[in-house]
Design a protein around this motif. Structure first.
Motif, PDB file in Angstrom:
ATOM      1  N   MET A  60      39.129  43.898  80.938  1.00 47.32           N
ATOM      2  CA  MET A  60      38.245  42.803  80.537  1.00 47.32           C
ATOM      3  C   MET A  60      38.268  42.697  78.866  1.00 47.32           C
ATOM      4  SD  MET A  60      34.273  42.620  80.183  1.00 47.32           S
ATOM      5  CE  MET A  60      34.408  43.088  78.386  1.00 47.32           C
ATOM      6  N   ILE A  61      38.274  41.387  78.490  1.00 47.44           N
ATOM      7  CA  ILE A  61      38.245  41.294  77.106  1.00 47.44           C
ATOM      8  C   ILE A  61      37.036  40.161  76.754  1.00 47.44           C
ATOM      9  CG2 ILE A  61      39.148  39.978  75.215  1.00 47.44           C
ATOM     10  CD1 ILE A  61      42.098  40.992  76.186  1.00 47.44           C
ATOM     11  N   GLU A  62      36.136  40.292  76.090  1.00 50.33           N
ATOM     12  CA  GLU A  62      34.971  39.545  75.829  1.00 50.33           C
ATOM     13  C   GLU A  62      34.676  38.933  74.339  1.00 50.33           C
ATOM     14  OE1 GLU A  62      30.152  39.688  75.749  1.00 50.33           O
ATOM     15  OE2 GLU A  62      31.255  41.266  76.493  1.00 50.33           O
ATOM     16  N   ILE A  63      34.902  37.802  74.051  1.00 52.22           N
ATOM     17  CA  ILE A  63      34.831  37.422  72.640  1.00 52.22           C
ATOM     18  C   ILE A  63      33.299  37.212  72.227  1.00 52.22           C
ATOM     19  CG2 ILE A  63      35.488  35.526  70.844  1.00 52.22           C
ATOM     20  CD1 ILE A  63      37.919  37.070  72.009  1.00 52.22           C
ATOM     21  N   ARG A  64      33.043  37.954  71.129  1.00 57.28           N
ATOM     22  CA  ARG A  64      31.421  37.602  70.638  1.00 57.28           C
ATOM     23  C   ARG A  64      31.780  36.906  69.431  1.00 57.28           C
ATOM     24  NH1 ARG A  64      29.127  43.519  72.159  1.00 57.28           N
ATOM     25  NH2 ARG A  64      29.425  43.373  74.475  1.00 57.28           N
ATOM     26  N   PRO A  65      31.510  35.320  69.356  1.00 54.45           N
ATOM     27  CA  PRO A  65      31.786  34.316  68.228  1.00 54.45           C
ATOM     28  C   PRO A  65      30.700  35.038  67.138  1.00 54.45           C
ATOM     29  CG  PRO A  65      31.665  33.259  70.308  1.00 54.45           C
ATOM     30  CD  PRO A  65      31.222  34.718  70.613  1.00 54.45           C
ATOM     31  N   PHE A  66      31.105  35.004  66.071  1.00 57.87           N
ATOM     32  CA  PHE A  66      30.355  35.369  64.825  1.00 57.87           C
ATOM     33  C   PHE A  66      28.894  34.687  64.596  1.00 57.87           C
ATOM     34  CE2 PHE A  66      29.345  34.549  60.203  1.00 57.87           C
ATOM     35  CZ  PHE A  66      29.103  35.709  60.034  1.00 57.87           C
ATOM     36  N   LYS A  67      28.941  33.442  65.272  1.00 62.24           N
ATOM     37  CA  LYS A  67      27.614  32.819  65.173  1.00 62.24           C
ATOM     38  C   LYS A  67      26.673  33.236  66.045  1.00 62.24           C
ATOM     39  CE  LYS A  67      29.249  28.890  68.142  1.00 62.24           C
ATOM     40  NZ  LYS A  67      29.670  27.355  68.372  1.00 62.24           N
ATOM     41  N   SER A  68      27.064  33.763  67.360  1.00 64.96           N
ATOM     42  CA  SER A  68      26.239  34.578  68.328  1.00 64.96           C
ATOM     43  C   SER A  68      25.831  35.742  67.819  1.00 64.96           C
ATOM     44  CB  SER A  68      26.865  34.622  69.510  1.00 64.96           C
ATOM     45  OG  SER A  68      27.909  35.718  69.556  1.00 64.96           O
ATOM     46  N   LEU A  69      26.225  36.470  66.680  1.00 64.75           N
ATOM     47  CA  LEU A  69      25.648  37.957  66.284  1.00 64.75           C
ATOM     48  C   LEU A  69      23.969  37.766  65.811  1.00 64.75           C
ATOM     49  CD1 LEU A  69      28.928  38.917  64.324  1.00 64.75           C
ATOM     50  CD2 LEU A  69      28.449  39.306  66.732  1.00 64.75           C
ATOM     51  N   GLY A  70      23.642  38.952  66.029  1.00 66.73           N
ATOM     52  CA  GLY A  70      22.544  39.074  65.241  1.00 66.73           C
ATOM     53  C   GLY A  70      22.428  39.011  63.744  1.00 66.73           C
ATOM     54  N   HIS A  71      21.198  38.433  63.168  1.00 68.62           N
ATOM     55  CA  HIS A  71      21.358  38.208  61.833  1.00 68.62           C
ATOM     56  C   HIS A  71      19.937  38.546  61.035  1.00 68.62           C
ATOM     57  CE1 HIS A  71      19.285  34.402  61.691  1.00 68.62           C
ATOM     58  NE2 HIS A  71      19.934  34.221  62.943  1.00 68.62           N
ATOM     59  N   ALA A  72      20.327  38.780  59.763  1.00 69.78           N
ATOM     60  CA  ALA A  72      19.025  39.365  59.057  1.00 69.78           C
ATOM     61  C   ALA A  72      19.397  38.718  57.440  1.00 69.78           C
ATOM     62  CB  ALA A  72      18.831  40.608  58.863  1.00 69.78           C
ATOM     63  N   ASP A  73      18.498  38.182  56.846  1.00 73.63           N
ATOM     64  CA  ASP A  73      18.553  37.865  55.420  1.00 73.63           C
ATOM     65  C   ASP A  73      17.243  38.352  54.655  1.00 73.63           C
ATOM     66  OD1 ASP A  73      18.629  36.665  53.104  1.00 73.63           O
ATOM     67  OD2 ASP A  73      18.874  34.473  53.756  1.00 73.63           O
ATOM     68  N   HIS A  74      17.628  39.436  53.887  1.00 77.05           N
ATOM     69  CA  HIS A  74      16.739  40.247  53.046  1.00 77.05           C
ATOM     70  C   HIS A  74      16.870  39.686  51.443  1.00 77.05           C
ATOM     71  CE1 HIS A  74      15.910  42.897  56.422  1.00 77.05           C
ATOM     72  NE2 HIS A  74      17.116  43.041  56.582  1.00 77.05           N
ATOM     73  N   GLY A  75      17.573  38.544  51.498  1.00 82.32           N
ATOM     74  CA  GLY A  75      17.778  38.023  50.159  1.00 82.32           C
ATOM     75  C   GLY A  75      18.829  38.899  49.258  1.00 82.32           C
ATOM     76  N   TRP A  76      18.766  40.046  48.696  1.00 83.87           N
ATOM     77  CA  TRP A  76      19.987  40.783  48.314  1.00 83.87           C
ATOM     78  C   TRP A  76      21.001  41.119  49.296  1.00 83.87           C
ATOM     79  CZ3 TRP A  76      20.967  45.696  50.035  1.00 83.87           C
ATOM     80  CH2 TRP A  76      19.940  46.206  50.607  1.00 83.87           C
ATOM     81  N   LEU A  77      20.522  41.197  50.541  1.00 83.37           N
ATOM     82  CA  LEU A  77      21.474  41.623  51.717  1.00 83.37           C
ATOM     83  C   LEU A  77      21.349  40.647  52.646  1.00 83.37           C
ATOM     84  CD1 LEU A  77      22.934  43.663  53.371  1.00 83.37           C
ATOM     85  CD2 LEU A  77      20.920  44.740  54.362  1.00 83.37           C
TER      86      LEU A  77
END
Length: 232
Positions: free
Chosen positions: A1-18
């Motif tokens: 099995m090969i599953e592609i997890r597109p970058f746009k589907s990843l979890g995200h957080a914006d802490h300003g500096w990070l």
């Protein structure tokens, strides 16, 4: 099995500096379908502003690998270690029974890195930290074992788990293989470029989860840099 997890589907957080993207559940991002992959528990794609970073904080019972993609990161810890890891190089912190550390971007440019956490085979033990340069020329067309807890990988940074972290650079059209074995899992990310993984296309910073596959066959669609974790 090969599953592609597109970058746009990843979890995200914006802490300003990070600014962070999470391949697996982490902190405020929780997805029951993405809790880990074998012993691999965290793969964060971090962008850290100049002259900022992670203040001292504790860890235990985790193998933490930092792969610097751009800029540099400066590490200090409660054992008295201090070191600067530059783009293309790798550091490993084996948290063991407990360690406090900080990671700062002391540069005048943004730092980009992958932070990878793998569960150790056993809990406890003395913590340690190490870093090593891995010239990209040595990874041209051939896998370099960056960190490992497996026998026979003596030049790699030490992990206390039976997993490997490997890297390779491929020019467009070049091919490479990784022997996995159907009892193990792999997770790989093109840090740069785009590749086909057993015929399935993955773009820059996409995640690729692989299981029940004996051999992983890569073909570079564009000039590419790939990081892979092989884990039980």
């Amino acid at each position: 099995m090969i599953e592609i997890r597109p970058f746009k589907s990843l979890g995200h957080a914006d802490h300003g500096w990070l600014k962070a993207r999470h391949h697996f559940s982490f902190a405020g991002y929780q997805d029951p379908a993405r809790m880990g992959w074998g012993r691999l528990r965290v793969w964060n794609d971090d962008q850290i502003d100049p002259q900022t970073g992670f203040a001292p904080h504790p860890h235990r019972d985790m193998e933490i690998i930092t792969y610097v993609r751009q800029g540099a990161i400066t590490h200090t810890d409660s054992l008295g270690n201090e070191g600067r890891t530059e783009a293309g190089d790798v550091q490993v912190m084996s948290a063991g029974s407990g360690i406090r550390h900080s990671e700062y971007n002391r540069e005048d440019e943004e730092t980009r890195l992958f932070q990878i956490w793998i569960e150790p085979t056993a809990r406890g033990g003395d913590p340690h930290w190490g870093a090593k340069p891995f010239p990209k020329g040595e990874r041209a067309g051939d896998w370099a074992i960056l960190a490992s807890g497996m026998d026979g990988d003596g030049d790699a940074l030490m992990l206390r788990t039976d997993a490997r972290v490997a890297g390779i650079t491929l020019r467009a059209g070049e091919r490479a293989e990784w022997t996995l074995g159907e009892a193990r899992k792999a997770y790989l990310v093109p840090a740069v470029g785009a590749v086909e993984v057993n015929g399935v296309a993955a773009n820059e910073r996409d995640g690729v989860a692989v299981e029940a596959v004996d051999t992983i066959a890569l073909t570079a669609i564009r000039d590419s840099e790939i990081v892979l974790v092989d884990t039980p």
